[in-house]
Scaffold this motif. Sequence first.
Motif, PDB file in Angstrom:
ATOM      1  N   PRO A   1       0.839  -1.206   0.000  1.00  0.00           N
ATOM      2  CA  PRO A   1       0.000   0.000   0.000  1.00  0.00           C
ATOM      3  C   PRO A   1       0.875   1.258   0.000  1.00  0.00           C
ATOM      4  N   ASN A   2       0.261   2.418   0.090  1.00  0.00           N
ATOM      5  CA  ASN A   2       1.049   3.636   0.338  1.00  0.00           C
ATOM      6  C   ASN A   2       0.273   4.558   1.292  1.00  0.00           C
TER       7      ASN A   2
ATOM      8  N   LEU B   1      -6.968  -0.547  -5.863  1.00  0.00           N
ATOM      9  CA  LEU B   1      -6.273  -1.825  -5.678  1.00  0.00           C
ATOM     10  C   LEU B   1      -6.046  -2.472  -7.035  1.00  0.00           C
ATOM     11  N   ALA B   2      -4.836  -2.969  -7.249  1.00  0.00           N
ATOM     12  CA  ALA B   2      -4.542  -3.764  -8.451  1.00  0.00           C
ATOM     13  C   ALA B   2      -3.945  -5.092  -7.995  1.00  0.00           C
TER      14      ALA B   2
ATOM     15  N   LEU C   1      -8.366  -4.292   1.437  1.00  0.00           N
ATOM     16  CA  LEU C   1      -7.380  -3.400   0.808  1.00  0.00           C
ATOM     17  C   LEU C   1      -8.061  -2.268   0.030  1.00  0.00           C
ATOM     18  N   ALA C   2      -9.186  -2.570  -0.612  1.00  0.00           N
ATOM     19  CA  ALA C   2      -9.851  -1.544  -1.416  1.00  0.00           C
ATOM     20  C   ALA C   2     -10.517  -0.486  -0.538  1.00  0.00           C
ATOM     21  N   ALA C   3     -10.615  -0.758   0.770  1.00  0.00           N
ATOM     22  CA  ALA C   3     -11.192   0.244   1.678  1.00  0.00           C
ATOM     23  C   ALA C   3     -10.284   1.466   1.811  1.00  0.00           C
TER      24      ALA C   3
ATOM     25  N   THR D   1      -2.798   0.420  -3.744  1.00  0.00           N
ATOM     26  CA  THR D   1      -2.263  -0.846  -3.241  1.00  0.00           C
ATOM     27  C   THR D   1      -2.166  -1.845  -4.371  1.00  0.00           C
ATOM     28  N   VAL D   2      -1.074  -2.596  -4.366  1.00  0.00           N
ATOM     29  CA  VAL D   2      -0.909  -3.698  -5.323  1.00  0.00           C
ATOM     30  C   VAL D   2      -0.778  -4.974  -4.502  1.00  0.00           C
TER      31      VAL D   2
END
Length: 270
Positions: A120-121, A157-158, A151-153, A131-132
């Motif tokens: 993430p960052n 996201l990829a 993570l998408a929260a 986030t990847v």
Amino acid sequence: MNEAGLPAVLLLGAGRMGAAMFAGWAAQDLPPCVLVDPALPPGVARPQDSLIPDLAALPAAFEPGAVILAIKPQMAADLLPRLGRLLPPGAAVLSILAGVPIARLAALLGASNAIVRAMPNTPAAIGQGMTVAVAGPGVSPAQRALCTRLLAASGELAWLDDEAPIELVTAVSGCGPAYVFLLAELLEQEGVAQGLPPDLARQLARKTVSGSGALLAASQDESAQLRRNVTSPNGVTEQALAVLMDEAAWPASIRRAIVAAAARSRELAT
Ligand SMILES: NC(=O)c1ccc[n+]([C@@H]2O[C@H](COP(=O)([O-])OP(=O)(O)OC[C@H]3O[C@@H](n4cnc5c(N)ncnc54)[C@H](OP(=O)(O)O)[C@@H]3O)[C@@H](O)[C@H]2O)c1
């Protein structure tokens, strides 16, 4: 479980990134969480969450659907074997540790749990993160879906199919906010050095960087086109860009910075 039927999660390390990710889950009413951190930030948790200072205080009956690793990579060798002994077999392990590959995480845990590695960052703190993620062997569709929700929260996201590019991802987007903040720092410093009042230089630098980021986010144009939109032929911006875009200036510096960061990330992995 929460009302959406998502299982509870365990967050190991609620520092800058862990707390930022947790803020995103809390805002979206994602599953109840046990946060493990020796210096727990006050007021972070919701009533349905629990805060404990160490894994030793983990309630015996607690069966998380996912365990998020947000400790410093240097702590992994000490904490992960302890965690591995407590993990229920069905719990997915979601690691954001920079430079620690899935195989190393599995070896340290000493358990057969499925592992997702993510990078993430820090804009995750305001839901604007990038986030990847990459899934290790045996991650089930349900575990992947849970990790996607978590993570998408925090922003976009990829998913990657292969772990190899994650060191480069770390260098570009994981570390990337630091490069952008450096730009704001340098604009402010140079404004002051060349005679602007410090308060005004600070305001100009911050709003230029944040406003440009917001424009980029709102626009369908390529970043190169947004740059060209500010650049009249023979105008003022063109003079500055001739300096910055010289092959030996920003192009070479950014190339060296990305190579150095990716190399350090690979080094941490060995
Ligand atoms: N920051 C970023 O930009 C970024 C981006 C991508 C990935 N990451 C990754 O995210 C992870 C966390 O980074 P961070 O910047 O959030 O670091 P951080 O702020 O230092 O967070 C780590 C947290 O773990 C806590 N901790 C220490 N011992 C513990 C224990 N025994 N059990 C549970 N928690 C413990 C620390 O507490 P104390 O401070 O009291 O020791 C701290 O709150 C790292 O692996 C990093 O590679 C960070």
